[in-house]
Scaffold this active site. Structure first.
Site, PDB file in Angstrom:
ATOM      1  N   CYS A 197      11.227   2.572  -1.633  1.00  0.00           N
ATOM      2  CA  CYS A 197       9.911   2.616  -2.270  1.00  0.00           C
ATOM      3  C   CYS A 197       9.904   3.545  -3.467  1.00  0.00           C
ATOM      4  O   CYS A 197       8.919   3.607  -4.202  1.00  0.00           O
ATOM      5  CB  CYS A 197       8.847   3.039  -1.258  1.00  0.00           C
ATOM      6  SG  CYS A 197       8.979   2.140   0.280  1.00  0.00           S
ATOM      7  N   CYS A 235      -2.753   2.369   6.659  1.00  0.00           N
ATOM      8  CA  CYS A 235      -1.507   1.841   6.089  1.00  0.00           C
ATOM      9  C   CYS A 235      -1.781   1.112   4.779  1.00  0.00           C
ATOM     10  O   CYS A 235      -2.772   0.396   4.645  1.00  0.00           O
ATOM     11  CB  CYS A 235      -0.849   0.850   7.043  1.00  0.00           C
ATOM     12  SG  CYS A 235      -0.611   1.491   8.700  1.00  0.00           S
ATOM     13  N   LYS A 267      -2.733   2.787  -0.896  1.00  0.00           N
ATOM     14  CA  LYS A 267      -3.595   2.245   0.145  1.00  0.00           C
ATOM     15  C   LYS A 267      -4.504   1.138  -0.392  1.00  0.00           C
ATOM     16  O   LYS A 267      -4.550   0.044   0.151  1.00  0.00           O
ATOM     17  CB  LYS A 267      -4.440   3.369   0.771  1.00  0.00           C
ATOM     18  CG  LYS A 267      -5.540   2.884   1.702  1.00  0.00           C
ATOM     19  CD  LYS A 267      -4.953   2.224   2.951  1.00  0.00           C
ATOM     20  CE  LYS A 267      -5.981   1.453   3.746  1.00  0.00           C
ATOM     21  NZ  LYS A 267      -6.203   0.083   3.273  1.00  0.00           N
ATOM     22  N   HIS A 307       0.861  -1.719  -2.803  1.00  0.00           N
ATOM     23  CA  HIS A 307       2.218  -1.164  -2.770  1.00  0.00           C
ATOM     24  C   HIS A 307       3.224  -2.303  -2.895  1.00  0.00           C
ATOM     25  O   HIS A 307       3.606  -2.924  -1.912  1.00  0.00           O
ATOM     26  CB  HIS A 307       2.417  -0.393  -1.464  1.00  0.00           C
ATOM     27  CG  HIS A 307       3.713   0.368  -1.380  1.00  0.00           C
ATOM     28  ND1 HIS A 307       4.398   0.820  -2.491  1.00  0.00           N
ATOM     29  CD2 HIS A 307       4.443   0.775  -0.300  1.00  0.00           C
ATOM     30  CE1 HIS A 307       5.497   1.454  -2.090  1.00  0.00           C
ATOM     31  NE2 HIS A 307       5.549   1.440  -0.779  1.00  0.00           N
TER      32      HIS A 307
END
Lengths: 402, 155, 349
Positions: free
Chosen positions: A100, A223, A345, A349
């Site tokens: 990431c 998440c 969030k 992402h």
């Protein structure tokens, strides 16, 4: 400083020149059913090129982050693939992978390419196409960013590993789920003002606490989503930046650090040491203090990650960051606005693109161009924090308007 | 876990089956997973394989409700970060208990379980998991012998 | 040379399902099964348990008791089961690896319905006696299959027991004699590729179970010149409560000699683990000098009988691992839908 991750012996880090971001571009993060990896990269790249008023052929080097074209799309060798699709052959194109943190690491490499004097115009990008696989498959692919042999192999998931940090943090510092939920609430509030955000709905603490459990104590609304998206910034030497823009944004500091891939080999699981190390170096390089920073983009892949990040970056002592949320200090207008674009969030992402997307937001803020009422007043200095895996890679970048 | 071939599963099988790690005889530190070199002692270190006692305490835990494709069938399942008596930590599932009963500091011991089965008739992967320590069985022998005595007395 | 058991260990998974719960699902009369089979509940393996994991747990307990045995001294390991996780790939190799016995040993899976492991004990006894190996391990373990709605579903259970066989001072139970009785009888079978065994109903009784258990035991008594009065305990294969009781009575054993090793009412039929778990429960309470008569039964069909004498060594070793009763008490009840999930009875696609 051999072996300690220090800089070269010349106190100026051995770099030849200052670097500026001269143009940015980003797609919306979200579910792009009709767009593939190449389309997304094209969209972000063209925006940046048009903003700079250049021809793509002026770009001398392309470096971009992509975590797993191979597992998400069955496509590796995406460096050359993207260069070709953008019609830029034979420009060298390198794909960088650090889970990431791929985007942040790509930026670090692009920065070095310009600062070293090797290139005068570099495109740094990030792209990820994640929604072509089923969610269970995506979870499995993301698990590859952890230690495969001793974590993922035993059933750990990404949310699970952050949940281990959250459980311990709650135990050690008394953080409550209600406070943790406020991280998501704040990020959705910011996201609602960002036209490029994955989610633009506002949310209450109750909405977070009533969402299904993913990995105790983390719920679905703790998440970040799985997103498609791409982002791009163009880098040039500061003394040539005015050829492309009236508002160059200066790279004051950028540093990358590494830690164990696995959580089990870290004694303190409530600290991401790579973040601590990268932040120290970035601030030293920028010759700036924490109080000089007007806004931050931190890697909130999970709500707990945002809390840990503010502490590890040095904005709060360990065990203190969540108190900022009880007081609302992380909203635009607060003492330290955090993730003004909605973060991971609400903003979304797209793993390999995230580190670059964060920089796009900081650039907009420092230029005074953030839409929708999320502009931070008189923003001069911004910090971006990008994490790979559960903290094995961290990149901290400090940008300034002057 | 379809991405990796058979040799990869086999390669770390012994450590998974028996909870093996590395012990440095120079500084007395244990490591998990195995290491080629003691990071403290470097060249002075004398490392050898060690089988851990299998007892430890929960350092942190989570209950996975949404598993990856390979593990989703087992959800909800508990993942613990377990601090072994010898010092190192391992990440492992905690079984034979209700998820709500797991807590930081809970004593656990190693057991042998199936980790997952590869799809389409692939191999079965076994390895260590942990369960709560329950030494209550020790008490049984006193009871059993007392019962036996009582039976003999009757006849 | 005194040859026999130097360590034993049991393991039973923690989940249970009651007869009532199974009967409720199929509209059966629970009482007729409870009384007809003499069974209250049976053990069920978790999703992550199979014959290999049960065998490892049982064998680890056995090795705890066989404390003088070094892993390198174990020369043979056999796993008897009719639910080996693989059709081709030995459970025994997995168990040997997990116990740290590899590579210097021979290992194999054995199958003879429910007597695969008692036969393997005989093999170990022979190899020890002949001096080929110092110690051998035989494990009987099963996650028994019984087709949904079939009478077998009420009893097919999961569990296992392991025996370390050796000679000398460490022997806690000497095997004085063994005898086997084998004929081709199609009372119970599972063809390759089928999920569940089939059985010939009442034919499994007289010409199969009783013919073999009774004759095998009777001949062993004759050969050793002993009578039921010489034994303090008797253990038979226990597919239900009635069969072993009837066999014991017919042979002249008092009921009280059968009860300590009769577990089926609370455990179900653990197939290859059945009679060996019964023996383990007896060893949990037996005193030095007491004698045990064990007769297994495997469909197809055959029995192995053993005359066993407990030695003084048992007192110091017994308490090194959990007794069978601990496992029977440590339980969590599940409903049929959870059972169906764990037994993978649902078709997902």
């Amino acid at each position: 400083m051999r072996g300690t991750g220090g800089f070269s012996k010349r106190g100026d880090h051995g770099l030849k020149r200052e670097v500026a971001i001269v143009a940015v571009g980003a797609t919306r993060f979200g579910e792009h059913w009709s767009k593939g990896l190449k389309d997304l990269a094209w969209e972000a790249g063209v925006q940046a090129v048009e903003e700079a008023g250049i021809s793509g052929k002026d770009i001398q080097y392309i470096v971009f982050g992509n975590m797993s074209g191979g597992m998400f799309e069955g496509q590796e060798h995406v460096g050359a693939l993207v260069a070709d699709f953008l019609g830029l052959n034979p420009v060298p194109a390198t794909r960088v992978e650090a889970a990431c943190a791929s985007g942040g690491v790509a930026f670090f490499q692009g920065y070095l390419a310009v600062a070293s004097g090797m290139y005068d115009l570099v495109a740094v990008g990030g792209v990820e196409k994640m929604t072509d696989v089923e969610p269970g498959q995506a979870t499995e692919i993301l698990s590859a960013a952890m230690d495969y042999e001793w974590e993922a192999y035993f059933g750990a998931t990404f949310p699970g590993v952050y949940a281990l940090m959250a459980t311990r943090y709650m135990h050690d510092y008394g953080l409550k789920p209600e406070t943790l939920a406020k991280v998501a609430v704040k990020n959705h509030y910011h996201g609602s003002m960002n036209p490029l955000a994955h989610f633009r709905n506002r949310m209450t603490v109750e909405d977070v606490l009533s969402s299904p459990i993913v990995a105790h104590p983390l719920r679905r609304n703790d998440c970040c989503p799985v997103s498609d998206g791409a982002a791009c910034v163009l880098l040039a030497p500061l003394d040539e930046a005015h050829k492309y823009t009236d508002t160059p944004i200066i790279v004051k500091g950028v540093a990358q650090a590494s830690d164990t891939l696995s959580l089990l080999e870290r004694r303190d699981i409530c600290t991401l040491n790579a973040t601590v190390q990268a932040a120290e170096k970035a601030f030293a390089m920028a010759k700036l203090a924490r109080r000089d920073v007007d806004l931050v983009e931190v890697h909130d892949c999970f709500t707990i990650a945002e809390i840990l990040a503010l502490e590890d970056l040095g904005f709060c002592a360990k065990g203190e960051a969540f108190k900022l949320y009880e007081e609302g200090e992380t909203y635009v207008g607060g003492r330290l606005p955090v993730n003004t674009d909605g973060g991971l969030k609400a903003g979304g992402h797209a793993v390999g693109a995230t580190g670059v997307k964060q920089l796009v937001e900081i650039v907009k803020q420092l230029r005074g161009e953030a839409e929708g009422g999320r502009q931070v007043d008189e923003a001069e200095i911004g910090l971006a924090h990008n994490v790979g895996g559960s903290g094995a890679t961290a990149v901290v970048t400090i940008l300034s308007r002057r | 876990m379809s991405v990796s071939g058979v040799p990869r599963h086999w390669r770390s099988q012994r450590e998974r089956y028996r909870l093996l790690g590395t012990y440095c005889e120079n500084c007395g530190t244990s490591f998990f997973p195995r290491r080629k070199i003691c990071p403290k002692c470097r060249r002075k270190g004398r490392t050898r394989e060690v089988e851990f006692s299998g007892r430890g305490r929960v350092f942190s835990y989570t209950v996975i409700h949404v598993g990856s494709k390979t593990f989703d069938e087992y959800a909800p399942y508990v993942i613990g970060l377990i601090e072994l008596q010898e010092g190192p930590r391992v990440l492992s599932q905690i079984v034979d208990c209700k998820p709500e009963d797991v807590h930081i500091g809970m004593e656990v011991e190693v057991c042998f379980r199936k980790l997952f089965e590869q799809e389409d008739g692939g191999i079965i992967s076994y390895g260590f998991k942990f369960r709560p320590v329950d030494d209550s069985w020790v008490e049984y022998y006193g009871k059993l012998l007392a019962e036996k005595k009582a039976r003999t007395a009757q006849t | 040379m005194r040859v026999g058991i130097v360590g034993y260990g049991a393991y039973v998974p923690r989940l249970r399902i009651r007869v009532e719960e199974i009967a409720r699902v199929w509209g059966h009369d629970a009482n007729s099964y409870r009384e007809g089979l003499g069974i209250e509940e049976k053990s069920v393996p978790s999703l992550d348990e199979d014959t290999a994991t049960i065998a490892v747990e049982a064998a680890r307990n056995a090795m705890r008791r066989a404390r003088e045995v070094k892993p390198s001294e174990v020369g043979a390991l056999f796993v008897g089961s009719e639910s080996h996780p693989y059709v081709v790939k030995p459970t025994a190799a997995t168990v040997a690896e997990a116990l740290g016995l590899t590579p210097s040993l021979t290992a194999a899976d054995t199958e003879f319905a429910c007597k695969a492991a008692t036969t393997a004990i005989q093999a170990c006894l022979g190899m020890v006696k002949a001096g080929y190996i110092r110690y051998g391990i035989s494990i009987g373990a099963d996650t028994a299959q019984g087709a949904p709605r079939d009478a077998l579903e009420y009893t097919a259970a999961a569990g296992g027991a392991a025996y370390v066989i050796g000679a000398g001072e460490g022997v806690i139970a000497e095997v004085e004699a063994t005898y086997s009785y084998t004929q081709d009888v199609p009372d119970f079978w599972r063809r390759d590729g089928d999920s569940y065994p089939r059985h010939a109903g009442r034919f499994t009784g007289e010409p199969a179970y009783f013919e073999h258990v009774i004759n095998c035991t009777r001949i062993l008594l004759e050969k050793t010149g002993t009578t039921p009065r010489d034994y303090d305990y008797v253990v038979f294969h226990q597919p239900n409560s009635k069969f072993p009781l009837k066999a014991a009575r017919e042979l002249g054993f008092e009921d009280k000699k059968l009860h300590p090793g009769l577990l089926v009412n609370r455990l179900g039929n653990t197939y290859s683990g059945s009679s060996l778990l019964g023996l383990a429960a007896v060893l949990d309470v037996a005193s030095p000098g007491e004698r045990i008569l064990l007769t297994s039964y495997g469909s197809g069909a055959g029995s192995d009988s053993f005359s066993i004498r407990v030695t003084a060594a048992i007192d110091s070793k017994r308490k090194l691992a959990p007794p069978v009763i601990y496992y029977l008490d440590k339980r969590e009840y599940i409903d049929y839908s959870t059972y169906a999930r764990y037994r993978r009875l649902f078709k997902e696609r």
